[in-house]
Design a protein around this motif. Structure first.
Motif, PDB file in Angstrom:
ATOM      1  N   ILE A 529       0.843  -1.199   0.000  1.00 43.14           N
ATOM      2  CA  ILE A 529       0.000   0.000   0.000  1.00 43.14           C
ATOM      3  C   ILE A 529       0.879   1.250   0.000  1.00 43.14           C
ATOM      4  CG2 ILE A 529      -1.730   1.324   1.289  1.00 43.14           C
ATOM      5  CD1 ILE A 529      -2.845  -1.308   2.349  1.00 43.14           C
ATOM      6  N   ARG A 530       1.884   1.265   0.853  1.00 48.07           N
ATOM      7  CA  ARG A 530       2.766   2.431   0.919  1.00 48.07           C
ATOM      8  C   ARG A 530       3.516   2.645  -0.402  1.00 48.07           C
ATOM      9  NH1 ARG A 530       3.364   5.094   5.494  1.00 48.07           N
ATOM     10  NH2 ARG A 530       2.492   4.201   7.406  1.00 48.07           N
ATOM     11  N   SER A 531       4.031   1.576  -0.968  1.00 44.61           N
ATOM     12  CA  SER A 531       4.789   1.699  -2.217  1.00 44.61           C
ATOM     13  C   SER A 531       3.890   2.170  -3.357  1.00 44.61           C
ATOM     14  CB  SER A 531       5.439   0.363  -2.574  1.00 44.61           C
ATOM     15  OG  SER A 531       6.383  -0.022  -1.602  1.00 44.61           O
ATOM     16  N   ALA A 532       2.661   1.645  -3.405  1.00 38.71           N
ATOM     17  CA  ALA A 532       1.722   2.054  -4.448  1.00 38.71           C
ATOM     18  C   ALA A 532       1.381   3.533  -4.314  1.00 38.71           C
ATOM     19  CB  ALA A 532       0.461   1.201  -4.385  1.00 38.71           C
ATOM     20  N   ALA A 533       1.160   3.987  -3.102  1.00 36.88           N
ATOM     21  CA  ALA A 533       0.829   5.393  -2.879  1.00 36.88           C
ATOM     22  C   ALA A 533       1.979   6.298  -3.302  1.00 36.88           C
ATOM     23  CB  ALA A 533       0.493   5.618  -1.399  1.00 36.88           C
ATOM     24  N   ARG A 534       3.198   5.908  -2.950  1.00 35.56           N
ATOM     25  CA  ARG A 534       4.365   6.722  -3.331  1.00 35.56           C
ATOM     26  C   ARG A 534       4.526   6.779  -4.844  1.00 35.56           C
ATOM     27  NH1 ARG A 534       7.560   3.425   1.228  1.00 35.56           N
ATOM     28  NH2 ARG A 534       7.006   4.702   3.054  1.00 35.56           N
ATOM     29  N   LEU A 535       4.319   5.651  -5.494  1.00 33.79           N
ATOM     30  CA  LEU A 535       4.445   5.620  -6.956  1.00 33.79           C
ATOM     31  C   LEU A 535       3.413   6.526  -7.604  1.00 33.79           C
ATOM     32  CD1 LEU A 535       5.543   4.517  -9.628  1.00 33.79           C
ATOM     33  CD2 LEU A 535       4.027   2.540  -9.361  1.00 33.79           C
ATOM     34  N   PHE A 536       2.185   6.463  -7.140  1.00 32.32           N
ATOM     35  CA  PHE A 536       1.140   7.286  -7.747  1.00 32.32           C
ATOM     36  C   PHE A 536       1.403   8.774  -7.519  1.00 32.32           C
ATOM     37  CE2 PHE A 536      -3.053   9.383  -7.852  1.00 32.32           C
ATOM     38  CZ  PHE A 536      -3.442   9.015  -9.137  1.00 32.32           C
ATOM     39  N   ALA A 537       1.874   9.111  -6.353  1.00 30.05           N
ATOM     40  CA  ALA A 537       2.071  10.528  -6.014  1.00 30.05           C
ATOM     41  C   ALA A 537       3.311  11.125  -6.672  1.00 30.05           C
ATOM     42  CB  ALA A 537       2.158  10.696  -4.503  1.00 30.05           C
ATOM     43  N   THR A 538       4.300  10.305  -6.964  1.00 36.51           N
ATOM     44  CA  THR A 538       5.583  10.845  -7.439  1.00 36.51           C
ATOM     45  C   THR A 538       5.954  10.379  -8.842  1.00 36.51           C
ATOM     46  OG1 THR A 538       6.865   9.011  -6.486  1.00 36.51           O
ATOM     47  CG2 THR A 538       6.436  10.909  -5.060  1.00 36.51           C
ATOM     48  N   GLY A 539       5.139   9.547  -9.457  1.00 32.67           N
ATOM     49  CA  GLY A 539       5.522   8.912 -10.724  1.00 32.67           C
ATOM     50  C   GLY A 539       5.228   9.710 -11.970  1.00 32.67           C
ATOM     51  N   GLY A 540       4.755  10.957 -11.854  1.00 36.33           N
ATOM     52  CA  GLY A 540       4.399  11.754 -13.029  1.00 36.33           C
ATOM     53  C   GLY A 540       2.897  11.804 -13.200  1.00 36.33           C
ATOM     54  N   ASN A 541       2.439  11.867 -14.432  1.00 36.55           N
ATOM     55  CA  ASN A 541       1.001  11.928 -14.696  1.00 36.55           C
ATOM     56  C   ASN A 541       0.318  10.649 -14.210  1.00 36.55           C
ATOM     57  OD1 ASN A 541       1.167  14.429 -15.909  1.00 36.55           O
ATOM     58  ND2 ASN A 541       1.267  13.626 -17.989  1.00 36.55           N
ATOM     59  N   GLY A 542      -0.587  10.804 -13.266  1.00 36.86           N
ATOM     60  CA  GLY A 542      -1.291   9.646 -12.710  1.00 36.86           C
ATOM     61  C   GLY A 542      -2.755   9.665 -13.103  1.00 36.86           C
ATOM     62  N   ALA A 543      -3.224   8.575 -13.681  1.00 33.85           N
ATOM     63  CA  ALA A 543      -4.621   8.465 -14.107  1.00 33.85           C
ATOM     64  C   ALA A 543      -5.275   7.294 -13.405  1.00 33.85           C
ATOM     65  CB  ALA A 543      -4.715   8.285 -15.625  1.00 33.85           C
ATOM     66  N   ILE A 544      -6.505   7.513 -12.913  1.00 34.54           N
ATOM     67  CA  ILE A 544      -7.262   6.459 -12.237  1.00 34.54           C
ATOM     68  C   ILE A 544      -8.402   6.017 -13.148  1.00 34.54           C
ATOM     69  CG2 ILE A 544      -8.631   5.844 -10.207  1.00 34.54           C
ATOM     70  CD1 ILE A 544      -7.158   8.083  -8.687  1.00 34.54           C
TER      71      ILE A 544
END
Length: 958
Positions: A529-544
């Motif tokens: 959960i923590r790793s996924a959150a960090r990736l989404f917040a810092t990985g560039g353009n994030g789309a859900i």
């Protein structure tokens, strides 16, 4: 009329903004940097011969027909693989090039059958065309010796010859006609992303092979048709073309299956549909298709389709065929009688998400103007109604924020409760292409869906959360983003209410929302959960991207709000590559909501209590409208059981199969005195109907559909309605029978009324759609070309609103009697309740619903793969066969709901979303055990269904 012709430029377009000017055969042409010489030549109107090149896939350079000469360079490079350069001078027609091309073509033809006159591709064969283009007049090599053409060679078996593969129900594979151009292989890889095809052997031994030298039907092929479309010969041919012949005219229309809204050319011979070919200019699909849209249209001529109106006094009586006039007069009289006897609100209607915007608009207008109440609802009630509520509360509008092209600029894709490869396969192919180019993937789903791990794709994080814990897990993602300072403060301060953000942030930062606490609750590794959150917040353009695994819960609306919170907190709103994107299930479920199909909203999502909005329609329709919201579908059924709701008009929906708690739905329908079903087939709901009005297919009508990206696409009539009337005409005649002075001559007039009364559609008309191809609402004076991306400079509601998302566990709990959790979904080859796809050859892939169960749970119950099992819940029980798989986690079982003989919804409960009454399909406590036959309920249901479908005229004829 003729065929709609599309230019094949040979290679894909370059996206570079820098322009390059060159000369081709003396003509100057300017194109984007990175464009191939072949495409630049085609832009100048000069077609270079080609066989292995097509603009749907990257350049390959194997056929050697497209050679050119370039001043100042040695040799004859292939034009498809050579990019343009400033000042380049290209020659496409020289004596040397002509000789080379003829020689190459001779080699192709020397190992190719010469049965052109009887070949299915005669008149549509690129090999045949290019032989003429290069001036081939003789084949000097002859046809003797090694070949792939003849079964016997000099009387002996020819082991290079391979028999035609006819295993696929929709197309054939004839290896003897293959020129090994690899277009089919590349289409499968680059366009579809399945990687089901390969080239086996080397040199003269090379041949296309599905999988490991398998039959197509046994391979990983998903029958999307990309390979058939790419094939330049008759190697891959539609069986319909082999049977009927080449089409002579075509009409561009829109697919009537899922919410992607693919554009197709319906290619016809007379009034017979030969094939559906994906339209390259379709902005939703960009020339791609899936097995349903490409091939599964046979239901339109299926023998079970009802073409005449029918009535009966009691549901135990056989049906009696009548004229349209008698059926509509009878319906109008019954509805008047019921309202006189039981009151104005005793009848209502359900609009169809498979019908056009215009038809849906008329149904809600009939109910509001004719029935004089707001008792109208639609299938979105049981799928995406929480999307409307959640996004409306946070963003101010009830739809997705992006267009499908946006995925090409996404860096991190988060998929929550959606299975795009099965439910939205064409968009999934575009998503997979982006992932293969390096975008990262996060998946939140109880199952390991295909996109979690497939060819050249593997999710960085798969969170197999326990069904029912969506809110907790999404809030835990927000917890990490807030407590680790990963939120986008500048975006929030500019675009949202800072005080509301601080309140929300203090809530998500609470210890009970931490991954460590939530992970234990949801059976998910806190570190993931923590790793996924960090990736989404810092990985560039994030789309859900999310689906029914989000909305069909008791906290569906809360999860949608939590998703919106997550997007706003990370600044992933208002530009390409980001956004919140609900993947809509049916072809026009977005449009049915837009058209005012909810009991509390008029078209354009405007509440019925608004005086100004009602004034618009009251002045136009000449009646006083009710200012109180009407009944939702569950409320209608409850009221029917209570005795106060007695009449229902159902257009193009099958609530008995699709809605939860089947026994309660049946009880509600049985308690009504006049149920009118307007559909193609005697569906399950028709078992309880008193009037049946035959419907028309998407091929038989004009109109528009609105897809999941808010794109309004034209639906064009390609053949006359086999029942005599388009659906909008049926509704109009019913309205006239009820005394309303409707007089629409064409659906374009209905759209004009929609545009006059609905601000987000103000500039939409059929003429404008012809000019633009398609537009995305809002389309008005402020956005004359439509709105591909929403909320660019600000949210529709003004400031984005952060809302607390308290996790409340569902009342549906597991226990000793029901220790497992059932969740439901769809499969690629079938669609929704299967009324259409079950009447096509798609049943070859999915002829029954199966229960997926983890090996551990199966072993504990003594079950083997393929065993019949009894699935039991607090609501009911059914039987189906087990499919043992580790796609589901221990403690979770999964099934589809496409087949009425299973009736998965007899298992689901009446728990629903707190805000919208969307049913909780995705969480049902169940027990699974061995079975030796159908359940008692299944036997009773089957007998009742067979009796209900008797038609008196057919019995008399027999």
């Amino acid at each position: 009329m003729g065929l709609v012709q599309e230019i094949d430029y040979g290679t894909p377009a370059s996206t570079s903004e820098k322009q390059v000017t060159l000369t081709v055969d003396g003509f100057t042409v300017t194109v984007p940097e990175g464009t191939s010489i072949m495409r630049a030549s085609m832009e100048a109107g000069i077609a270079i011969p080609k066989l292995c090149a097509t603009d749907m896939v990257d350049a390959f350079g194997s056929c050697r027909l497209c050679l050119v000469e370039i001043d100042g360079r040695n040799g004859t490079p292939s034009s498809c693989t050579t990019p343009v350069a400033p000042g380049m001078v290209v020659h496409t027609q020289t004596g040397r090039l002509k000789d080379i091309r003829r020689g190459v073509m001779e080699l192709y033809i020397s190992d190719h059958p010469l049965d052109c006159l009887t070949c299915a591709a005669n008149g549509d064969c690129e090999l045949q065309t290019q032989a003429g283009v290069v001036g081939l007049r003789d084949v000097r090599y002859g046809y003797e010796g090694d070949n792939h053409v003849f079964k016997k060679n000099d009387g002996a078996e020819n082991f290079k010859w391979i028999a035609k593969d006819e295993s696929n129900p929709y197309f054939t594979y004839d290896p003897s006609k293959c020129i090994v151009c690899s277009r089919c292989v590349r289409a499968c890889e680059e366009v579809q992303g399945t990687f089901a095809l390969t080239i086996e052997g080397r040199g003269f031994e090379s041949r296309v092979s599905p999988g490991m030298h398998q039959l197509f039907i046994d391979s990983e092929c998903v029958s999307c048709g990309a390979c058939v479309q790419a094939c330049p010969t008759a190697t891959l041919s539609e069986k319909s073309v082999i049977k009927i012949g080449q089409p002579e005219h075509s009409v561009v229309t829109t697919c009537a299956y899922c919410g992607v809204g693919c554009s197709f050319k319906a290619e016809m011979r007379g009034d017979e549909l030969v094939r559906m070919v994906p339209y390259k200019d379709g902005k939703a699909n960009r020339g791609h298709s899936c097995v349903k849209g490409r091939f599964a249209y046979g239901y339109s001529t299926h023998k079970e389709r009802i073409l005449n109106p029918m009535i009966r006094e009691k549901i135990t009586d056989p049906w009696r065929e009548v004229s349209w006039e008698e059926a509509l007069t009878h319906t109008a009289n019954e509805f008047r009688r019921i309202q006189y006897q039981y009151g104005r609100t005793s009848i209502g209607g359900i609009t169809s998400s498979r019908c056009t915007n215009e038809e849906t608009y008329l149904v809600q207008k009939l109910i509001r103007q004719g029935f004089r109440n707001n008792n109208v609802d639609t299938c979105a009630r049981v799928c995406h109604s929480p999307t409307g509520y959640g996004l409306g509360q946070t963003f101010g509008t009830s739809a997705g924020t992006q267009d499908f092209d946006s995925i090409e600029q996404t860096d991190v894709v988060m998929i929550i409760g959606a299975n795009p490869t099965d439910a939205h396969p064409v968009f999934a192919s575009r998503m997979k292409k982006r992932l293969r180019k390096g975008a990262k993937l996060i998946v939140l789903d109880p199952r390991r869906t295909d996109i979690v791990r497939s060819a050249h794709i593997e999710a960085q994080h798969h969170l197999p959360l326990k069904p029912g814990t969506n809110v907790a897990v999404v809030t835990a993602l927000a917890h990490v983003i807030v407590t680790e300072g990963l939120f986008d403060e500048a975006f929030i301060r500019e675009r949202c209410d800072w005080d509301e953000f601080q309140d929300w942030a203090s809530f998500v930062a609470l210890p009970e929302n931490s991954p460590e606490v939530v992970g234990q609750l949801a059976n998910v590794d806190p570190g993931e959960i923590r790793s996924a959150a960090r990736l989404f917040a810092t990985g560039g353009n994030g789309a859900i991207y999310y689906g029914l695994g989000v909305t069909e819960h008791s906290q569906g609306s809360t999860t949608v709000i939590a998703i919106a919170n997550l997007a706003m907190a990370t600044g992933n709103i208002g530009r390409p590559g980001v956004g919140v994107n609900p993947l809509r299930g049916q072809n026009n479920v977005q449009g049915s909501c837009d058209m005012g199909s909810f009991p509390h909203e008029l078209p354009g999502y405007r509440h019925v209590s608004g005086d100004a909005v009602r004034d618009i329609y009251e002045s136009l329709w000449g009646v006083k409208l009710d200012d109180e919201p009407g009944l939702r579908i569950p409320n209608m059924l409850d009221a029917a059981v209570d005795g106060s709701f007695k009449g229902l008009y159902v257009q193009g929906e099958d609530i008995l199969q699709s809605d939860p708690d089947t026994k309660h739905v049946a009880a509600g329908l049985a308690a009504m005195e006049c149920v009118v079903v307007h559909d193609l087939f005697l569906n399950e709901t028709a078992n309880y109907a008193h009037v049946f009005l035959p419907g028309s297919t998407f091929l038989e009508k004009d109109g528009t559909f609105t897809n999941a990206e808010r794109r309004i696409n034209r639906v064009r009539k390609v053949m006359a309605p086999k029942n005599g009337l388009a659906d909008w005409e049926v509704t109009q005649k019913l309205a006239q029978a009820m005394g309303l002075a409707w007089n629409y001559q064409h659906p374009s007039e209905i759209m004009d009324e929609i545009a006059r009364t609905t601000p987000s559609f103000a500039k939409v008309s059929y003429d404008y759609l012809e000019k633009m191809g398609s537009v995305q609402w809002p389309c008005n004076e402020q956005a004359p070309e439509g709105t591909p991306i929403m909320h660019i400079s600000g949210f529709v509601r003004g400031k984005g609103k952060f809302i607390r998302t308290e996790y409340v566990a569902t009342d549906e709990r597991t226990g000793p009697r029901f220790p497992l959790l059932l969740t439901t979904g769809r499969i690629l080859s079938q669609y929704n309740v299967g009324a259409q796809t079950r009447r096509t050859d798609n049943v070859m892939w999915h002829s029954e619903d199966r229960l997926e169960i983890h090996p551990h749970d199966a072993e504990n119950r003594g079950l083997r793969d393929g065993d019949w099992v009894r699935l039991t819940s607090r609501s009911g029980e059914t039987t189906l066969r087990a499919l043992i798989t580790d796609k589901v986690s221990p403690g979770v079982v999964y099934t589809t709901f496409h087949h009425p003989d299973t009736q998965a919804n007899v298992i689901t409960t009446d728990f629903s979303d707190w805000a919208t009454n969307c049913p909780e399909y995705k969480v049902t406590a169940v027990q699974v055990g061995a079975s030796n036959g159908p359940s008692e309920w299944q036997l009773d249901y089957d007998e009742q269904a067979r009796n209900s479908r008797r038609i008196a005229t057919l019995e008399a004829a027999e």
